[in-house]
Design an enzyme around this catalytic site. Structure first.
Site, PDB file in Angstrom:
ATOM      1  NE  ARG A 255      -2.471   1.738   3.066  1.00  0.00           N
ATOM      2  CZ  ARG A 255      -2.479   1.697   4.402  1.00  0.00           C
ATOM      3  NH1 ARG A 255      -3.096   0.726   5.033  1.00  0.00           N
ATOM      4  NH2 ARG A 255      -1.879   2.630   5.105  1.00  0.00           N
ATOM      5  CG  HIS A 259      -7.321   2.248   5.328  1.00  0.00           C
ATOM      6  ND1 HIS A 259      -7.516   0.983   4.820  1.00  0.00           N
ATOM      7  CD2 HIS A 259      -8.524   2.645   5.813  1.00  0.00           C
ATOM      8  CE1 HIS A 259      -8.788   0.638   5.005  1.00  0.00           C
ATOM      9  NE2 HIS A 259      -9.410   1.625   5.601  1.00  0.00           N
ATOM     10  CE1 TYR A 268      -0.395   2.028   8.588  1.00  0.00           C
ATOM     11  CE2 TYR A 268      -1.365   3.825   9.833  1.00  0.00           C
ATOM     12  CZ  TYR A 268      -1.374   3.000   8.729  1.00  0.00           C
ATOM     13  OH  TYR A 268      -2.327   3.162   7.772  1.00  0.00           O
TER      14      TYR A 268
HETATM   15  C1  LIG Z   1     -16.325  -6.504   9.610  1.00  0.00           C
HETATM   16  C2  LIG Z   1     -15.469  -5.279   9.664  1.00  0.00           C
HETATM   17  N1  LIG Z   1     -14.561  -5.138  10.660  1.00  0.00           N
HETATM   18  C3  LIG Z   1     -13.798  -4.033  10.721  1.00  0.00           C
HETATM   19  C4  LIG Z   1     -13.910  -3.031   9.785  1.00  0.00           C
HETATM   20  C5  LIG Z   1     -13.023  -1.798   9.861  1.00  0.00           C
HETATM   21  N2  LIG Z   1     -12.050  -1.819   8.761  1.00  0.00           N
HETATM   22  C6  LIG Z   1     -12.225  -1.060   7.668  1.00  0.00           C
HETATM   23  S1  LIG Z   1     -11.001  -1.284   6.546  1.00  0.00           S
HETATM   24  C7  LIG Z   1     -10.218  -2.414   7.519  1.00  0.00           C
HETATM   25  C8  LIG Z   1      -8.934  -3.057   7.061  1.00  0.00           C
HETATM   26  C9  LIG Z   1      -9.108  -4.089   6.003  1.00  0.00           C
HETATM   27  O1  LIG Z   1      -7.867  -4.453   5.491  1.00  0.00           O
HETATM   28  P1  LIG Z   1      -7.718  -5.383   4.245  1.00  0.00           P
HETATM   29  O2  LIG Z   1      -8.716  -6.484   4.286  1.00  0.00           O
HETATM   30  O3  LIG Z   1      -6.294  -5.765   4.140  1.00  0.00           O
HETATM   31  O4  LIG Z   1      -8.152  -4.450   3.018  1.00  0.00           O
HETATM   32  P2  LIG Z   1      -7.436  -3.128   2.469  1.00  0.00           P
HETATM   33  O5  LIG Z   1      -8.124  -1.986   3.144  1.00  0.00           O
HETATM   34  O6  LIG Z   1      -5.988  -3.183   2.804  1.00  0.00           O
HETATM   35  O7  LIG Z   1      -7.694  -3.137   0.991  1.00  0.00           O
HETATM   36  C10 LIG Z   1     -10.916  -2.597   8.708  1.00  0.00           C
HETATM   37  C11 LIG Z   1     -10.487  -3.495   9.783  1.00  0.00           C
HETATM   38  C12 LIG Z   1     -14.866  -3.229   8.760  1.00  0.00           C
HETATM   39  N3  LIG Z   1     -15.027  -2.330   7.779  1.00  0.00           N
HETATM   40  N4  LIG Z   1     -15.626  -4.340   8.724  1.00  0.00           N
END
Ligand SMILES: Cc1ncc(C[n+]2csc(CCOP(=O)(O)OP(=O)(O)O)c2C)c(N)n1
Ligand SMILES: [Mg+2]
Length: 355
Positions: A255, A259, A268
Site C-alpha cells: 500500500r 488506507h 505506522y
Molecule cells: C467486519 C469489519 N470489521 C472491521 C472493519 C473496519 N475496517 C475497515 S477497513 C479495515 C482493514 C481491512 O484491510 P484489508 O482487508 O487488508 O483491506 P485493504 O483496506 O488493505 O484493501 C478494517 C479493519 C470493517 N469495515 N468491517
C-alpha cells in the site's frame, strides 16, 4: 477429486524491469488489447487521483485511495466476460467504470447520495462492500446459483489481506470450494489492514497457502504487473467455467497511499519503504513496457490521460448537479411498521438541516 498441489510460492511476473529481467508476453493479447489495458489503468489512476483532490476540496466524503492497486483491478476484469459478476470491496469502488458505469455514479456513492447506489443487475457489479469480507459468501452463493442454472458465468470477489482473517471469508471460500462454484477469490495483499501489518494478520507463510486448506488452487502474482494479473485470472476463469471450482489469487503489492483519506500512515509505516514502492508502481511499469515494445508515444499517453480527465470532469459536474436527496429516505426503508416517533425524528432532522 483432483489432486491439490501446494500453492505457488513464486510471484508470477510478465513485465521485466528494462534491465536484467526480460519482458515476457501473454499469449492471445493483441496490440489493441495491450493499449486497451493501458486506457483502463489510466482511467482508474485518474479516477483515484481526482477523487483525492475532490475530497480535499470537500466535494466527496471520506475516500479509500487505491493508488497502485489499478493493475489488480484492470488486469483481472479484462479476463472476464460481461456476464460475469464482480463483487467489489471499498478498495475497488470504481471498478464499475471498467464496465462503462458513469464516473458520476461512483462519485455520488462517495458523496453519500442515493444515485450512487446502482442496480447490480445493470452492470453485473454488486454493491461496494464496506464490511470486511461479508461479500465473499454472497459471491459464492451467486456463483453456485450460476452453476445450478447451467449458466457459464462466474463471479470474482475482491478483498484484502485483512479479510482473510474474517469468518465470512472462510465460510465463503469453503462453501464455494465444496460446491465447486465458479468463483475467483481475488485477494489484494497490500500488506496492511489499516495499521495492522500482514505478519500480525496470519501465521501462514503466504496467503495463497490458505487455498490448500480449501482444496483449491492458490497462485501468487505480482499485483503491480497488469499482465501477470490478467493471465492468472484468465486461467482461474477457464477453470471456473470448466466446472473445476474456485481459485484463490493472491496479488502481492504494497500500500503506497494512506488506507483512506481519514488515515495518517506516518504513525505506522516506514516512509522510505513507501517511496521504494512508488518507484515500481503499476502504471509507470506498464507504460515503460509498452514503450519498450514501441507501442506507446508521449502524445498517445497524453491523449489517453486527457480523455480520462474529461470523464472525471463530466462525472463530478453531473454528481454535483444532483438535487439534494429527501432526508425522509433515511427512514423510509428502515422498518415495515415504523414507530410514530419516526415522524418526530424526521421533523427534527428537517429542522436541523434548515429545510
Ligand atoms: C467486519 C469489519 N470489521 C472491521 C472493519 C473496519 N475496517 C475497515 S477497513 C479495515 C482493514 C481491512 O484491510 P484489508 O482487508 O487488508 O483491506 P485493504 O483496506 O488493505 O484493501 C478494517 C479493519 C470493517 N469495515 N468491517
Ligand atoms: Mg490490506
Amino acid at each position: 477429486m483432483a489432486q491439490v498441489l501446494p500453492a505457488e510460492r513464486d510471484l508470477r511476473r510478465v513485465i521485466g524491469d528494462g534491465e536484467g529481467v526480460p519482458d515476457g508476453e501473454v499469449e492471445g493479447l493483441s496490440e489493441d488489447d495491450l493499449l486497451e489495458l493501458h486506457r483502463r489503468l489510466v482511467q482508474l489512476r485518474t479516477y483515484d487521483e481526482r477523487s483525492l483532490v475532490y475530497h480535499r476540496q470537500g466535494r466527496i466524503g471520506t475516500y479509500a485511495i487505491f493508488w497502485n492497486h489499478e493493475a489488480m483491478q484492470a488486469g483481472s476484469v479484462y479476463a472476464l466476460e460481461r456476464e460475469d459478476w464482480i463483487f467489489p470491496s471499498y478498495r475497488e469502488s470504481a471498478i464499475g467504470l471498467l464496465r462503462g458505469m458513469p464516473a458520476s455514479t461512483v462519485l455520488s456513492w462517495w458523496r453519500g447520495h442515493p444515485t450512487g447506489w446502482w442496480n447490480p443487475a445493470d452492470w453485473n457489479v454488486a454493491s461496494i462492500c464496506v464490511p470486511i469480507g461479508t461479500h465473499v459468501p454472497h459471491a459464492a452463493g451467486l456463483a453456485w446459483g450460476k452453476k445450478l442454472r447451467g449458466e457459464s458465468a462466474c463471479a470474482v470477489a475482491y478483498f484484502g489481506d485483512g479479510a482473510t482473517s474474517e469468518g465470512a471469508f472462510h465460510e465463503g471460500a469453503n462453501f464455494a470450494a465444496v460446491m465447486r462454484a465458479p468463483l475467483i477469490l481475488f485477494c489484494n495483499n497490500n500488506q496492511w489492514a489499516i495499521s495492522t501489518p500482514l505478519e500480525a494478520q496470519t501465521a501462514a507463510e503466504t496467503l495463497a497457502d490458505k487455498a490448500v486448506g480449501y482444496g483449491i488452487p492458490g497462485v501468487r502474482v505480482d499485483g503491480a504487473d497488469v499482465l501477470a494479473v490478467y493471465e492468472a485470472t484468465r486461467e482461474a476463469v477457464t477453470r471456473a467455467r470448466a466446472g473445476d471450482g474456485p481459485t484463490f489469487i493472491e496479488a502481492v503489492t504494497y500500500r503506497a497511499a494512506p488506507h483512506a483519506t481519514a488515515d495518517d500512515p506516518s504513525a505506522y509505516i516506514d516512509p522510505a519503504r513507501v517511496e521504494e514502492e512508488k518507484e515500481r508502481e503499476c502504471l509507470g511499469r506498464y507504460e515503460a513496457y509498452l514503450r519498450r515494445l514501441g507501442l506507446l508515444s508521449d502524445e498517445a499517453a497524453e491523449a489517453v490521460r486527457a480523455e480520462a480527465l474529461e470523464r472525471m470532469r463530466e462525472g463530478i459536474a453531473q454528481a454535483e448537479a444532483e438535487p439534494a436527496p429527501d432526508p425522509a429516505l433515511l427512514f423510509s426503508h428502515a422498518l415495515a411498521s415504523p414507530p410514530a416517533s419516526f415522524d418526530q425524528d424526521l421533523a427534527e432532522l428537517r429542522r436541523v438541516l434548515g429545510g
